[in-house]
Design a protein around this motif. Sequence first.
Motif, PDB file in Angstrom:
ATOM      1  N   TRP A 193       4.993   3.463   8.717  1.00 47.23           N
ATOM      2  CA  TRP A 193       3.991   3.550   7.635  1.00 47.23           C
ATOM      3  C   TRP A 193       4.538   4.330   6.436  1.00 47.23           C
ATOM      4  CZ3 TRP A 193       2.422   8.319   5.924  1.00 47.23           C
ATOM      5  CH2 TRP A 193       2.731   9.415   6.753  1.00 47.23           C
ATOM      6  N   VAL A 239       7.065   2.226   4.487  1.00 49.07           N
ATOM      7  CA  VAL A 239       6.381   1.232   3.652  1.00 49.07           C
ATOM      8  C   VAL A 239       5.791   1.892   2.402  1.00 49.07           C
ATOM      9  CG1 VAL A 239       4.420  -0.366   3.545  1.00 49.07           C
ATOM     10  CG2 VAL A 239       5.912  -0.353   5.563  1.00 49.07           C
ATOM     11  N   GLU A 240       5.112   3.030   2.589  1.00 48.31           N
ATOM     12  CA  GLU A 240       4.522   3.721   1.431  1.00 48.31           C
ATOM     13  C   GLU A 240       5.604   4.200   0.458  1.00 48.31           C
ATOM     14  OE1 GLU A 240       1.585   6.698   2.292  1.00 48.31           O
ATOM     15  OE2 GLU A 240       0.565   5.439   3.770  1.00 48.31           O
ATOM     16  N   ASN A 242       7.125   1.224  -1.428  1.00 45.57           N
ATOM     17  CA  ASN A 242       6.155   0.654  -2.372  1.00 45.57           C
ATOM     18  C   ASN A 242       6.080   1.459  -3.667  1.00 45.57           C
ATOM     19  OD1 ASN A 242       5.329  -1.718  -1.143  1.00 45.57           O
ATOM     20  ND2 ASN A 242       3.658  -0.761   0.003  1.00 45.57           N
ATOM     21  N   ASP A 267       3.467  -5.054   2.818  1.00 44.78           N
ATOM     22  CA  ASP A 267       2.662  -4.404   3.854  1.00 44.78           C
ATOM     23  C   ASP A 267       3.543  -4.257   5.106  1.00 44.78           C
ATOM     24  OD1 ASP A 267       2.828  -6.966   4.931  1.00 44.78           O
ATOM     25  OD2 ASP A 267       0.732  -7.451   4.532  1.00 44.78           O
ATOM     26  N   GLU A 268       2.980  -3.686   6.170  1.00 44.82           N
ATOM     27  CA  GLU A 268       3.791  -3.431   7.362  1.00 44.82           C
ATOM     28  C   GLU A 268       4.283  -4.723   8.011  1.00 44.82           C
ATOM     29  OE1 GLU A 268       2.539  -0.481  10.147  1.00 44.82           O
ATOM     30  OE2 GLU A 268       1.966   0.941   8.583  1.00 44.82           O
ATOM     31  N   GLU A 269       3.469  -5.767   7.960  1.00 40.63           N
ATOM     32  CA  GLU A 269       3.872  -7.041   8.558  1.00 40.63           C
ATOM     33  C   GLU A 269       5.100  -7.613   7.859  1.00 40.63           C
ATOM     34  OE1 GLU A 269       1.838 -11.299   9.822  1.00 40.63           O
ATOM     35  OE2 GLU A 269       0.632  -9.796   8.779  1.00 40.63           O
ATOM     36  N   LYS A 270       5.078  -7.567   6.536  1.00 37.11           N
ATOM     37  CA  LYS A 270       6.223  -8.041   5.746  1.00 37.11           C
ATOM     38  C   LYS A 270       7.456  -7.178   6.041  1.00 37.11           C
ATOM     39  CE  LYS A 270       8.217 -10.127   2.068  1.00 37.11           C
ATOM     40  NZ  LYS A 270       8.629 -11.548   2.099  1.00 37.11           N
ATOM     41  N   TYR A 271       7.241  -5.876   6.113  1.00 37.69           N
ATOM     42  CA  TYR A 271       8.335  -4.942   6.397  1.00 37.69           C
ATOM     43  C   TYR A 271       9.017  -5.290   7.721  1.00 37.69           C
ATOM     44  CZ  TYR A 271      10.672  -0.488   7.422  1.00 37.69           C
ATOM     45  OH  TYR A 271      11.605   0.473   7.740  1.00 37.69           O
TER      46      TYR A 271
END
Length: 230
Positions: free
Chosen positions: A26, A29-30, A33, A45-49
Amino acid sequence: ARCLTTLMKLKHIIWDWNGTLLDDRWLCVESINKSLLKRNLPLIDEEKYLDIFCFPVENYYKKLGFDFEKEPFTISGSEFIANYNARFHEPELQPGVVQLLEFLKSVGLTQSILSAGKQEFVSDWIIHHRLEKYFLNVLGIDNHYASGKIEIGKNLVSEMEYDTDELLLVGDTIHDREVANAMGVMCVLIAQGHTSYSRLQATGATVFNDLFDLKRYLQDLLPVNRSVST
């Protein structure tokens, strides 16, 4: 890497840190971004990551849309590190870490950390989470950009008293599989870190959903293992 049928000889586990034992996806990702927003690039988002994160990290940045002809990787890479480090101690351990490390210690296995994180940071994390007593070695790299894990892993194997078929590497990325292969050791991957289950499975490694699954698997094997070795 060797097949898990030789796991009966297991004496030492080499853990990856970020994503495997530390729940920091998390924050990654933040942190990225923030850099993407600053450059008007699409946020993730996390899924893309989970679908695009990879080593070398430069390739991951290219997938995100960073243009290294406009700006060298060192700028965006250092910016990510600064964003992440501002919240360095916020990520918690993955669920079940302490119980798993304690179980392995109780059945006589020794353990090490082999991380693509910077050495001083990894040592800091281990102390912060009060895990020092579990590890013979805590090894990170000497740069911010996650390169050099294979070399450190090979050195670790050559310096240890264990044979390669007595070692198991546990990680959460495709690169961890590559590191294990280069070291000549067995490998299992955990799909709750920085890479999706399907991408991990495609490496041919044994993949577990989380550390609880791994613990159950090892509990089934290790009591027999211990009685054989005594």
